[in-house]
Design a protein around this motif. Structure first.
Motif, PDB file in Angstrom:
ATOM      1  N   GLY A   1     -14.133  -9.842   3.721  1.00 29.84           N
ATOM      2  CA  GLY A   1     -15.302  -9.827   2.248  1.00 29.84           C
ATOM      3  C   GLY A   1     -16.556  -9.467   3.352  1.00 29.84           C
ATOM      4  O   GLY A   1     -17.455 -10.005   2.627  1.00 29.84           O
TER       5      GLY A   1
ATOM      6  N   ARG B   1     -13.637 -13.728  -6.243  1.00 28.36           N
ATOM      7  CA  ARG B   1     -13.757 -12.927  -5.372  1.00 28.36           C
ATOM      8  C   ARG B   1     -13.487 -11.319  -5.271  1.00 28.36           C
ATOM      9  O   ARG B   1     -13.831 -11.783  -7.215  1.00 28.36           O
ATOM     10  CB  ARG B   1     -12.135 -13.353  -5.390  1.00 28.36           C
ATOM     11  CG  ARG B   1     -11.082 -14.744  -3.985  1.00 28.36           C
ATOM     12  CD  ARG B   1     -11.610 -13.978  -3.106  1.00 28.36           C
ATOM     13  NE  ARG B   1     -10.461 -14.540  -2.383  1.00 28.36           N
ATOM     14  CZ  ARG B   1     -10.825 -14.958  -0.792  1.00 28.36           C
ATOM     15  NH1 ARG B   1     -11.944 -13.974   0.267  1.00 28.36           N
ATOM     16  NH2 ARG B   1     -10.763 -15.788   0.126  1.00 28.36           N
TER      17      ARG B   1
ATOM     18  N   PRO C   1     -12.459 -20.054  -4.989  1.00 28.31           N
ATOM     19  CA  PRO C   1     -11.827 -18.310  -5.047  1.00 28.31           C
ATOM     20  C   PRO C   1     -11.883 -17.226  -6.039  1.00 28.31           C
ATOM     21  O   PRO C   1     -12.138 -16.104  -5.946  1.00 28.31           O
ATOM     22  CB  PRO C   1     -11.535 -18.854  -4.082  1.00 28.31           C
ATOM     23  CG  PRO C   1     -10.993 -19.781  -3.010  1.00 28.31           C
ATOM     24  CD  PRO C   1     -11.574 -20.606  -4.166  1.00 28.31           C
TER      25      PRO C   1
ATOM     26  N   SER D   1     -11.451 -14.153   5.952  1.00 24.50           N
ATOM     27  CA  SER D   1     -12.208 -13.943   5.847  1.00 24.50           C
ATOM     28  C   SER D   1     -12.873 -12.481   5.744  1.00 24.50           C
ATOM     29  O   SER D   1     -13.863 -11.928   4.664  1.00 24.50           O
ATOM     30  CB  SER D   1     -12.634 -15.753   4.627  1.00 24.50           C
ATOM     31  OG  SER D   1     -13.582 -15.790   6.084  1.00 24.50           O
TER      32      SER D   1
ATOM     33  N   ILE E   1     -15.523  -9.944  -1.713  1.00 21.20           N
ATOM     34  CA  ILE E   1     -16.267 -11.609  -2.166  1.00 21.20           C
ATOM     35  C   ILE E   1     -17.254 -10.450  -3.304  1.00 21.20           C
ATOM     36  O   ILE E   1     -18.305  -9.294  -2.695  1.00 21.20           O
ATOM     37  CB  ILE E   1     -17.324 -12.072  -0.883  1.00 21.20           C
ATOM     38  CG1 ILE E   1     -16.328 -12.952  -0.125  1.00 21.20           C
ATOM     39  CG2 ILE E   1     -18.345 -13.062  -1.637  1.00 21.20           C
ATOM     40  CD1 ILE E   1     -16.828 -13.257   1.316  1.00 21.20           C
TER      41      ILE E   1
ATOM     42  N   ARG F   1      -8.910 -10.639  -2.246  1.00 21.68           N
ATOM     43  CA  ARG F   1      -9.295 -10.283  -0.925  1.00 21.68           C
ATOM     44  C   ARG F   1     -11.233 -10.027  -1.609  1.00 21.68           C
ATOM     45  O   ARG F   1     -11.268  -9.869  -2.359  1.00 21.68           O
ATOM     46  CB  ARG F   1      -9.475  -9.322  -0.506  1.00 21.68           C
ATOM     47  CG  ARG F   1      -8.946  -7.876  -0.893  1.00 21.68           C
ATOM     48  CD  ARG F   1      -8.327  -7.293  -0.476  1.00 21.68           C
ATOM     49  NE  ARG F   1      -8.145  -5.574  -1.015  1.00 21.68           N
ATOM     50  CZ  ARG F   1      -7.153  -5.008  -2.289  1.00 21.68           C
ATOM     51  NH1 ARG F   1      -6.276  -5.960  -2.204  1.00 21.68           N
ATOM     52  NH2 ARG F   1      -7.232  -4.401  -2.611  1.00 21.68           N
TER      53      ARG F   1
END
Length: 346
Positions: free
Chosen positions: A129, A194, A190, A125, A210, A208
């Motif tokens: 991100g 995302r 999520p 993560s 953020i 993938r």
């Protein structure tokens, strides 16, 4: 698939999913080669034989090896083909070890590089991100938390920018990221925050990123900083200071780590001990011409009794990324400095 659609009752708040039990046409079926009635037989079960690798990280069987995806399986085996972060990271680790781009030396697995990969404490993560979040907080050094208060996040931003994205016990930034991500998950699914949503054509690399422009992302970081302030902790506190078992610093995380760990500062202490979960038994084996080479690790020790010397002995090894060396040959067994021999007479 047709039977599942015909026999599945409409979901509601109290019953998310149920099968129609009022008609025998929806009763359990049975394959001719089933070992017991009511289950699929071996002919319908997922299977794959390869000379390169097969892998599973608590995911469905479809991407046991992405170069030979398993398709056409009964839905019970692969209801959702999407990969969570841990299996995505596991497949990424394998690919990078095979081509030698993970920093562990020449391409290919050995027993040593297998162990190093397992306890590398990568955080997917963050790998995909963290820069998004750093760009966001650099542009907005003051953010609004969930309670509506303004929070200075500049020091947190600096901490995340300098973090190596690893969840080692000495990592500064991992604890902040774990807290931030927990708040982010509370903000919504999520897929809604995302930067790149799930794409079935790119199952190994999506979702993938953020979306730093999303107010929920900004709110999550501000709330995480508030949490640290409420506990009188610097935002760059080492992970091992807040994640422990019986006072022993623990690596790993539950927000995209391959080495899954969730624990608090007091886990493994008190009566009864505060809980933790995650990585348990590890084993790395290499079959050589001279016999197997193997190392193991039981992260929580061999005894549940806090007074036992074996309550957390292997937890200490886990904390230091050390392993127990297994012995197979007579010479190896005889050379064990802790060897004790007991002779029994009838």
């Amino acid at each position: 698939m047709a039977r599942r659609g015909r026999c599945t009752l409409p979901a509601d708040a109290e019953t998310p999913a149920a099968l129609d039990g009022s008609t025998s046409s929806c009763a359990w079926g049975s394959d001719p080669d089933a070992l017991v009635p009511g289950v699929y037989g071996p002919s319908h079960q997922p299977k794959l034989s390869r000379t390169d690798y097969v892998a599973n990280s608590n995911n469905g069987p479809q991407y046991t090896n992405p170069e030979a995806p398993l398709t056409g399986l009964p839905g019970v085996y692969d209801i959702d083909p999407r990969l969570d972060q841990r299996p995505q990271l596991g497949l990424r680790m394998i690919a990078q070890r095979r081509d030698g781009t993970d920093g562990l030396g020449a391409p290919g697995f050995t027993e040593d590089t297998l162990r190093a990969s397992m306890l590398g404490n990568r955080v997917l993560s963050a790998e995909t991100g963290r820069y998004d979040v750093v760009d966001m907080c650099r542009a907005h050094p003051s953010l609004t938390a969930t309670d509506g208060k303004k929070v200075d996040v500049w020091q947190a931003c600096t901490t995340l920018a300098g973090w190596d994205t690893r969840a080692d016990t000495t990592s500064r930034g991992a604890a902040l990221w774990i807290t931030f991500y927990a708040h982010l998950l509370d903000e919504g699914p999520p897929d809604t925050w995302r930067r790149v949503p799930y794409d079935p054509a790119q199952p190994l690399t999506t979702p993938r990123g953020i979306n730093g422009d999303d107010v929920r992302v900004q709110r999550a970081l501000a709330s995480a900083v508030q949490d640290f302030a409420a506990r009188d902790l610097p935002v760059d506190t080492e992970l091992g200071a807040v994640q422990k078992w019986a006072g022993i610093p623990l690596p790993g995380c539950d927000v995209g780590c391959f080495d899954v760990v969730e624990a608090g500062p007091d886990s493994g202490t008190g009566t009864p001990p505060a809980g933790a979960f995650g990585t348990s038994f590890l084993m790395a084996v290499e079959l050589t011409a001279d016999g197997p080479r193997a190392h193991t690790l039981l992260t929580y020790g061999e005894s549940a009794n806090p007074a036992s010397p074996h309550y957390a002995d292997q937890t200490r090894l886990f904390s230091r990324k050390q392993w127990v060396t297994e012995r197979f040959t007579q010479a190896e067994i005889a050379g064990d400095p802790a060897l004790k021999v007991t002779t029994l007479h009838s």
